[in-house]
Design an enzyme around this catalytic site. Structure first.
Site, PDB file in Angstrom:
ATOM      1  N   GLU A 209       0.821  -1.224   0.000  1.00  0.00           N
ATOM      2  CA  GLU A 209       0.000   0.000   0.000  1.00  0.00           C
ATOM      3  C   GLU A 209       0.856   1.276   0.000  1.00  0.00           C
ATOM      4  O   GLU A 209       0.598   2.204  -0.778  1.00  0.00           O
ATOM      5  CB  GLU A 209      -0.944  -0.075   1.212  1.00  0.00           C
ATOM      6  CG  GLU A 209      -1.632   1.182   1.604  1.00  0.00           C
ATOM      7  CD  GLU A 209      -0.862   1.957   2.663  1.00  0.00           C
ATOM      8  OE1 GLU A 209      -0.768   3.172   2.502  1.00  0.00           O
ATOM      9  OE2 GLU A 209      -0.332   1.359   3.609  1.00  0.00           O
TER      10      GLU A 209
ATOM     11  N   ILE B  52       2.507  -9.908   2.545  1.00  0.00           N
ATOM     12  CA  ILE B  52       2.126 -11.141   3.239  1.00  0.00           C
ATOM     13  C   ILE B  52       0.926 -10.880   4.135  1.00  0.00           C
ATOM     14  O   ILE B  52       0.179 -11.784   4.457  1.00  0.00           O
ATOM     15  CB  ILE B  52       3.289 -11.763   4.036  1.00  0.00           C
ATOM     16  CG1 ILE B  52       3.627 -10.945   5.286  1.00  0.00           C
ATOM     17  CG2 ILE B  52       4.510 -11.950   3.172  1.00  0.00           C
ATOM     18  CD1 ILE B  52       4.435 -11.760   6.291  1.00  0.00           C
ATOM     19  N   ASP B  53       0.730  -9.616   4.534  1.00  0.00           N
ATOM     20  CA  ASP B  53      -0.381  -9.293   5.440  1.00  0.00           C
ATOM     21  C   ASP B  53      -1.743  -9.366   4.744  1.00  0.00           C
ATOM     22  O   ASP B  53      -2.786  -9.392   5.405  1.00  0.00           O
ATOM     23  CB  ASP B  53      -0.197  -7.878   6.021  1.00  0.00           C
ATOM     24  CG  ASP B  53       0.963  -7.795   6.999  1.00  0.00           C
ATOM     25  OD1 ASP B  53       1.616  -8.829   7.216  1.00  0.00           O
ATOM     26  OD2 ASP B  53       1.212  -6.709   7.541  1.00  0.00           O
TER      27      ASP B  53
ATOM     28  N   MET C  96       3.026 -12.543  11.707  1.00  0.00           N
ATOM     29  CA  MET C  96       2.967 -11.157  11.231  1.00  0.00           C
ATOM     30  C   MET C  96       1.513 -10.737  11.008  1.00  0.00           C
ATOM     31  O   MET C  96       0.607 -11.578  11.003  1.00  0.00           O
ATOM     32  CB  MET C  96       3.825 -10.978   9.990  1.00  0.00           C
ATOM     33  CG  MET C  96       5.294 -10.884  10.342  1.00  0.00           C
ATOM     34  SD  MET C  96       6.312 -10.467   8.924  1.00  0.00           S
ATOM     35  CE  MET C  96       7.886 -10.136   9.747  1.00  0.00           C
ATOM     36  N   GLY C  97       1.315  -9.472  10.799  1.00  0.00           N
ATOM     37  CA  GLY C  97      -0.035  -8.920  10.657  1.00  0.00           C
ATOM     38  C   GLY C  97      -0.100  -7.655  11.487  1.00  0.00           C
ATOM     39  O   GLY C  97      -0.476  -7.688  12.654  1.00  0.00           O
ATOM     40  N   ARG C  98       0.370  -6.581  10.891  1.00  0.00           N
ATOM     41  CA  ARG C  98       0.483  -5.308  11.611  1.00  0.00           C
ATOM     42  C   ARG C  98      -0.885  -4.717  11.943  1.00  0.00           C
ATOM     43  O   ARG C  98      -1.177  -4.431  13.099  1.00  0.00           O
ATOM     44  CB  ARG C  98       1.280  -4.336  10.720  1.00  0.00           C
ATOM     45  CG  ARG C  98       1.398  -2.934  11.214  1.00  0.00           C
ATOM     46  CD  ARG C  98       2.341  -2.157  10.323  1.00  0.00           C
ATOM     47  NE  ARG C  98       3.714  -2.586  10.548  1.00  0.00           N
ATOM     48  CZ  ARG C  98       4.499  -2.108  11.515  1.00  0.00           C
ATOM     49  NH1 ARG C  98       4.053  -1.177  12.324  1.00  0.00           N
ATOM     50  NH2 ARG C  98       5.721  -2.540  11.655  1.00  0.00           N
TER      51      ARG C  98
ATOM     52  N   ARG D 258       4.613 -21.249  26.516  1.00  0.00           N
ATOM     53  CA  ARG D 258       5.791 -20.858  25.735  1.00  0.00           C
ATOM     54  C   ARG D 258       5.348 -20.040  24.538  1.00  0.00           C
ATOM     55  O   ARG D 258       4.229 -20.192  24.052  1.00  0.00           O
ATOM     56  CB  ARG D 258       6.524 -22.099  25.200  1.00  0.00           C
ATOM     57  CG  ARG D 258       7.105 -22.997  26.273  1.00  0.00           C
ATOM     58  CD  ARG D 258       8.384 -22.393  26.856  1.00  0.00           C
ATOM     59  NE  ARG D 258       9.063 -23.346  27.716  1.00  0.00           N
ATOM     60  CZ  ARG D 258       8.784 -23.566  28.992  1.00  0.00           C
ATOM     61  NH1 ARG D 258       7.800 -22.897  29.578  1.00  0.00           N
ATOM     62  NH2 ARG D 258       9.466 -24.452  29.698  1.00  0.00           N
TER      63      ARG D 258
ATOM     64  N   HIS E  59      10.251 -13.262  10.234  1.00  0.00           N
ATOM     65  CA  HIS E  59      10.535 -13.176   8.802  1.00  0.00           C
ATOM     66  C   HIS E  59      10.618 -14.524   8.109  1.00  0.00           C
ATOM     67  O   HIS E  59      10.738 -14.565   6.873  1.00  0.00           O
ATOM     68  CB  HIS E  59      11.809 -12.356   8.586  1.00  0.00           C
ATOM     69  CG  HIS E  59      11.634 -10.926   9.019  1.00  0.00           C
ATOM     70  ND1 HIS E  59      11.638 -10.565  10.343  1.00  0.00           N
ATOM     71  CD2 HIS E  59      11.390  -9.799   8.316  1.00  0.00           C
ATOM     72  CE1 HIS E  59      11.437  -9.259  10.441  1.00  0.00           C
ATOM     73  NE2 HIS E  59      11.272  -8.777   9.228  1.00  0.00           N
TER      74      HIS E  59
HETATM   75  O1  F6P Z   1       4.051  -5.377   5.954  1.00  0.00           O
HETATM   76  C1  F6P Z   1       4.470  -6.680   6.016  1.00  0.00           C
HETATM   77  C2  F6P Z   1       5.233  -6.948   7.259  1.00  0.00           C
HETATM   78  O2  F6P Z   1       5.652  -8.255   7.109  1.00  0.00           O
HETATM   79  C3  F6P Z   1       4.470  -6.712   8.573  1.00  0.00           C
HETATM   80  O3  F6P Z   1       3.634  -7.762   8.947  1.00  0.00           O
HETATM   81  C4  F6P Z   1       5.611  -6.512   9.550  1.00  0.00           C
HETATM   82  O4  F6P Z   1       5.216  -5.764  10.667  1.00  0.00           O
HETATM   83  C5  F6P Z   1       6.588  -5.762   8.722  1.00  0.00           C
HETATM   84  O5  F6P Z   1       6.397  -6.164   7.389  1.00  0.00           O
HETATM   85  C6  F6P Z   1       8.031  -5.979   9.172  1.00  0.00           C
HETATM   86  O6  F6P Z   1       8.871  -5.478   8.201  1.00  0.00           O
HETATM   87  P1  F6P Z   1      10.448  -5.231   8.317  1.00  0.00           P
HETATM   88  O7  F6P Z   1      10.966  -6.069   9.439  1.00  0.00           O
HETATM   89  O8  F6P Z   1      10.971  -5.649   6.998  1.00  0.00           O
HETATM   90  O9  F6P Z   1      10.606  -3.777   8.547  1.00  0.00           O
END
Ligand code: F6P
Length: 363
Positions: free
Chosen positions: A112, A135-136, A178-180, A269, A275
């Protein structure tokens, strides 16, 4: 803005933002489809940074240069998050570099933020078409971006593996994925991998509600539980957590494991997948989607159109306006059918206490 012009004779392709499974297949498709249409192609190293630098960072490529990359993770072009591009001077330099090379149009493979930058560039006379990756899976207007299926596959396999170790030790295992801003990875892999609790940014949770689900399972004879948690998930009344050492988003999984362990008295745990979800071979689905997106982007340009982002709508490929994508994310609607499906299967989202102690058969 959707605009029309004559078909370009020379285009440039770049990858931008975080990498995602399928970037290389997308590059390959752009280059080979352009060659098929008789369009010359240049490639940019290191995303928008290379576009600003110019010189050796922008070089001509042909079909042979993109051989053998369909299965490769990452991006052969490199990618960066350029801050210089946020400034007008950086954008001007990029536009000038393209003009000097006689390049008519740009294909941006990015999320985006990268599509927003491309949209800005149109003010400097640069025509662009976007190819969405993340990936999100949160690009507005697009049902599925490439990179998502690869991430989802990795996360689901991790859940499968965590099941056996959790069961062996009677533990609570928390998987942070992941998933901001959007919980698509956690939701899909939680369903596919049989999580007991799914925590996503769109549904703030309480530790008590998560603990109640685990205790209910315990009462019914399941001595282990699996929690999947998006890195952007939030506790009710709280905010997103950031790592002290790196300053990057993350840490909610450890918080959930610690607090739920305290409340339930169970050993807990956390595993942070990070990544790993972005690296490695793209799945066949992502390779195909990325190939279709890359090829479609060149067809759009060949028709003399620009200012559009290629998207998937159901099984079809179409486009949305680039300016419409900028600054928007596609989050999980809280009434989404998959949420209802998950709730119907007894999966908790941490927003409702679940102390139903009715005996149930063992799993
Ligand atoms: O936007 C994709 C994403 O994988 C997010 O889920 C994550 O927060 C971010 O990228 C982390 O990116 P980087 O570590 O490359 O800055």
């Amino acid at each position: 803005m959707t605009e029309t012009a004559t078909a370009p004779s020379r285009i440039v392709v770049l990858t931008s933002g975080g990498d995602a499974g399928g970037m290389n297949p997308a590059i390959r498709a752009v280059v080979r489809t352009a060659v098929h249409h008789g369009i010359e192609v240049y490639a940019v190293a290191e995303g928008y940074l290379g576009l600003i630098q110019g010189g050796d960072a922008i070089r001509p490529v042909d079909s042979a240069d993109v051989g053998g990359i369909l299965q490769r993770g990452g991006t052969i072009l490199g990618t960066a998050r350029s801050m210089e591009f946020r400034e007008r001077d950086g954008r001007r330099r990029a536009a000038r570099n393209l003009l000097e090379l006689g390049i008519d149009a740009l294909v941006v493979i990015g999320g985006e933020g990268s599509q927003g930058i491309a949209s800005e560039l149109s003010r400097y006379g640069v025509r662009a078409v976007g190819v969405p990756k993340t990936i999100d899976n949160d690009l507005w207007g697009c049902d599925q971006t490439f990179g998502f299926d690869t991430a989802l596959t990795v996360a689901t396999e991790a859940l499968d593996r965590l099941h056996t170790t959790a069961a062996s030790h009677d533990r609570v295992m928390v998987l942070e994925v992941m998933g901001r801003d959007a919980g698509w990875i956690a939701l899909h892999s939680g369903l596919g991998g049989g999580a007991d609790v799914i925590l996503i940014p769109e549904i703030p949770f309480t530790v008590e509600a998560v603990a109640s689900k685990i205790l209910t399972r315990e009462y019914r004879g399941s001595s282990f539980s699996i929690v999947i948690c998006a890195e952007g998930a939030v506790e009710q009344g709280g905010g997103q957590l950031y790592q002290e050492t790196t300053g990057t988003l993350g840490g909610i999984g450890a918080h959930v494991a610690t607090q739920v362990g305290k409340v339930t008295g169970k050993d807990a745990r956390v595993v942070v997948l990070g990544h790993v979800q972005r690296g490695g071979m793209p799945t066949p689905y992502d390779r195909i989607l990325a190939t279709r997106f890359g090829a479609a982007a060149v067809r759009v340009l060949a028709e003399g159109r620009y200012g559009e982002v290629v998207v998937s709508k159901g099984m079809e490929i179409s486009t949305v306006r680039m300016s419409d994508c900028a600054g928007k994310v596609r989050t999980v609607p809280v009434e989404h059918e998959m949420i209802q499906t998950a709730r119907g299967l007894g999966i908790a989202f941490g927003d409702e206490e679940d102390l139903d102690l009715t005996p149930e058969p063992l799993e």
